[in-house]
Write a protein that holds these residues in place. Sequence first.
Motif, PDB file in Angstrom:
ATOM      1  N   THR A 101       3.166   7.506  -7.485  1.00  0.00           N
ATOM      2  CA  THR A 101       4.070   8.555  -7.940  1.00  0.00           C
ATOM      3  C   THR A 101       3.383   9.910  -7.862  1.00  0.00           C
ATOM      4  O   THR A 101       2.171  10.017  -8.066  1.00  0.00           O
ATOM      5  CB  THR A 101       4.552   8.310  -9.388  1.00  0.00           C
ATOM      6  OG1 THR A 101       5.447   9.373  -9.768  1.00  0.00           O
ATOM      7  CG2 THR A 101       3.386   8.278 -10.363  1.00  0.00           C
ATOM      8  N   TRP A 102       4.178  10.939  -7.561  1.00  0.00           N
ATOM      9  CA  TRP A 102       3.688  12.323  -7.530  1.00  0.00           C
ATOM     10  C   TRP A 102       4.263  13.116  -8.695  1.00  0.00           C
ATOM     11  O   TRP A 102       4.228  14.334  -8.702  1.00  0.00           O
ATOM     12  CB  TRP A 102       4.072  12.986  -6.204  1.00  0.00           C
ATOM     13  CG  TRP A 102       3.462  12.332  -5.009  1.00  0.00           C
ATOM     14  CD1 TRP A 102       4.102  11.611  -4.048  1.00  0.00           C
ATOM     15  CD2 TRP A 102       2.072  12.338  -4.647  1.00  0.00           C
ATOM     16  NE1 TRP A 102       3.216  11.162  -3.100  1.00  0.00           N
ATOM     17  CE2 TRP A 102       1.960  11.592  -3.438  1.00  0.00           C
ATOM     18  CE3 TRP A 102       0.919  12.890  -5.210  1.00  0.00           C
ATOM     19  CZ2 TRP A 102       0.737  11.401  -2.806  1.00  0.00           C
ATOM     20  CZ3 TRP A 102      -0.295  12.681  -4.573  1.00  0.00           C
ATOM     21  CH2 TRP A 102      -0.377  11.950  -3.395  1.00  0.00           C
ATOM     22  N   LYS A 103       4.805  12.434  -9.689  1.00  0.00           N
ATOM     23  CA  LYS A 103       5.464  13.114 -10.801  1.00  0.00           C
ATOM     24  C   LYS A 103       4.523  14.078 -11.523  1.00  0.00           C
ATOM     25  O   LYS A 103       4.874  15.227 -11.808  1.00  0.00           O
ATOM     26  CB  LYS A 103       6.033  12.095 -11.799  1.00  0.00           C
ATOM     27  CG  LYS A 103       6.820  12.736 -12.930  1.00  0.00           C
ATOM     28  CD  LYS A 103       7.335  11.694 -13.928  1.00  0.00           C
ATOM     29  CE  LYS A 103       8.471  10.905 -13.354  1.00  0.00           C
ATOM     30  NZ  LYS A 103       9.109  10.024 -14.387  1.00  0.00           N
ATOM     31  N   ASP A 104       3.325  13.630 -11.825  1.00  0.00           N
ATOM     32  CA  ASP A 104       2.394  14.464 -12.591  1.00  0.00           C
ATOM     33  C   ASP A 104       1.932  15.695 -11.821  1.00  0.00           C
ATOM     34  O   ASP A 104       1.724  16.765 -12.408  1.00  0.00           O
ATOM     35  CB  ASP A 104       1.177  13.638 -13.024  1.00  0.00           C
ATOM     36  CG  ASP A 104       1.541  12.560 -14.028  1.00  0.00           C
ATOM     37  OD1 ASP A 104       2.596  12.695 -14.669  1.00  0.00           O
ATOM     38  OD2 ASP A 104       0.786  11.577 -14.153  1.00  0.00           O
ATOM     39  N   SER A 222      12.865   6.219   6.920  1.00  0.00           N
ATOM     40  CA  SER A 222      11.633   5.454   7.160  1.00  0.00           C
ATOM     41  C   SER A 222      10.447   6.381   7.392  1.00  0.00           C
ATOM     42  O   SER A 222       9.352   6.159   6.858  1.00  0.00           O
ATOM     43  CB  SER A 222      11.822   4.522   8.364  1.00  0.00           C
ATOM     44  OG  SER A 222      12.819   3.553   8.096  1.00  0.00           O
ATOM     45  N   GLU A 223      10.645   7.436   8.177  1.00  0.00           N
ATOM     46  CA  GLU A 223       9.568   8.400   8.419  1.00  0.00           C
ATOM     47  C   GLU A 223       9.176   9.112   7.124  1.00  0.00           C
ATOM     48  O   GLU A 223       7.986   9.346   6.866  1.00  0.00           O
ATOM     49  CB  GLU A 223      10.009   9.423   9.465  1.00  0.00           C
ATOM     50  CG  GLU A 223      10.167   8.854  10.859  1.00  0.00           C
ATOM     51  CD  GLU A 223      10.756   9.856  11.838  1.00  0.00           C
ATOM     52  OE1 GLU A 223      10.491   9.722  13.036  1.00  0.00           O
ATOM     53  OE2 GLU A 223      11.492  10.770  11.403  1.00  0.00           O
ATOM     54  N   LEU A 228       5.462   9.921   2.465  1.00  0.00           N
ATOM     55  CA  LEU A 228       5.424  10.033   1.011  1.00  0.00           C
ATOM     56  C   LEU A 228       4.105   9.506   0.445  1.00  0.00           C
ATOM     57  O   LEU A 228       3.728   9.847  -0.679  1.00  0.00           O
ATOM     58  CB  LEU A 228       6.607   9.276   0.401  1.00  0.00           C
ATOM     59  CG  LEU A 228       6.876   9.459  -1.097  1.00  0.00           C
ATOM     60  CD1 LEU A 228       7.161  10.917  -1.429  1.00  0.00           C
ATOM     61  CD2 LEU A 228       8.027   8.575  -1.553  1.00  0.00           C
ATOM     62  N   LYS A 229       3.399   8.717   1.214  1.00  0.00           N
ATOM     63  CA  LYS A 229       2.086   8.226   0.778  1.00  0.00           C
ATOM     64  C   LYS A 229       1.107   9.373   0.556  1.00  0.00           C
ATOM     65  O   LYS A 229       0.218   9.302  -0.301  1.00  0.00           O
ATOM     66  CB  LYS A 229       1.518   7.274   1.829  1.00  0.00           C
ATOM     67  CG  LYS A 229       0.127   6.732   1.496  1.00  0.00           C
ATOM     68  CD  LYS A 229      -0.405   5.871   2.617  1.00  0.00           C
ATOM     69  CE  LYS A 229      -1.814   5.366   2.301  1.00  0.00           C
ATOM     70  NZ  LYS A 229      -2.381   4.558   3.418  1.00  0.00           N
ATOM     71  N   GLU A 230       1.269  10.464   1.309  1.00  0.00           N
ATOM     72  CA  GLU A 230       0.315  11.571   1.282  1.00  0.00           C
ATOM     73  C   GLU A 230       0.678  12.665   0.282  1.00  0.00           C
ATOM     74  O   GLU A 230      -0.201  13.318  -0.269  1.00  0.00           O
ATOM     75  CB  GLU A 230       0.197  12.197   2.686  1.00  0.00           C
ATOM     76  CG  GLU A 230      -0.120  11.204   3.797  1.00  0.00           C
ATOM     77  CD  GLU A 230      -1.456  10.518   3.591  1.00  0.00           C
ATOM     78  OE1 GLU A 230      -2.359  11.132   2.991  1.00  0.00           O
ATOM     79  OE2 GLU A 230      -1.594   9.354   4.028  1.00  0.00           O
TER      80      GLU A 230
END
Length: 364
Positions: A101-104, A222-223, A228-230
């Motif tokens: 997650t990138w929430k923080d 999909s792309e 989103l991993k980065e």
Amino acid sequence: MLEAGKSSEPQPATVLVDIPNKHLHVLNEIIKLVDPQMQPLVADVLNYVPKEILLDMIRFKPDSEIRIIECVNKVNGDTRRVRYASWMKRQLIPEFLKGLTWKDIMGEVVDQKEHDVCWAIVVAELIRALRQIDGRDADVNIRYSTQELIDFVDPVQRRVERKAEHYCYPLNLTKGFEYVMKNGIQREEDRTFSGCPRDVPDYTPSSQLGYIKNFARLGTISEALIQLKEHPIGASLAIFQPEYRNIGKKIYRGPVSQNSKLRCMHAISLIEVGEENGEKYVLARTSHGKKFGDDGHIKISLEVVILYIPIPGEDVDENAKKYFSKPRSLVGRFSYPVLLTEAEEEIQKKIHQDKQVSCDEMEL
């Protein structure tokens, strides 16, 4: 007796057609179509869905039944019907995204209130997030100025009053990223958010700019999930009301009620993915404050597909036609900023400083 010269071996039959096993199910569908008992059903389907649109649905290979939804809206006192086809297309979630997650990293959720400035908020927040992830900004409290983008990305539109005392304007993320590529972006403390008053304060030079080299656009979900991993990803979400404002902690699936209406496209940031009762969703950060949705976030189905179906003899819904004339998901137009290398950023800072010195000397 056999006649002289005639072979006793039987002649092989002529093969007219080979039907692969994997296509045998098609025969069953053909039988249904030519079966007189099925003709009323076929006629009903074609009455609601023109064959050209039906072909678009079939080519998309739905993973569920196709539902035809008819929404009834009031427009200037007139009743208008708008139809959509809706179905599910299953998505695979990469293993590396589970638990990520990138929430923080995104900081406090912003409230745009009644302003049309979601695009500017997302651009500023994504630049901040990528610079935090890359270690360019050591201070986690650094934020970049949404107001600068509102005031200067399109100065002409900024001075047009669209509704009483509102001079803000809708735009896409691309225009915001292009502005920052050329000019950099000030910090929030140097030009704080004030909305869209009629008078635009002059640009005040700053030595604390954020820079980007470019921006990237992604064509498919999909792309976007791979990237989103980065870092977080900017996107555009189709807003159907009243479903959107009433979503709470439920999964948003677009139009599901009779009075549903497509209002606009809304800029968001994608920050994580999840699964609920077998349905894949993406969690997005909105710009409506913490009271909206789930603490300012919304779960959006990654598997719902929407297609607009014009109704013969009735006015075309231009909004629906613009965004859903072909099958598409509720979320799309994925993009994100690309940072300069540290060496490139130092050069950019030097160029900016030299420009400031030149301007100061001219004023003297």
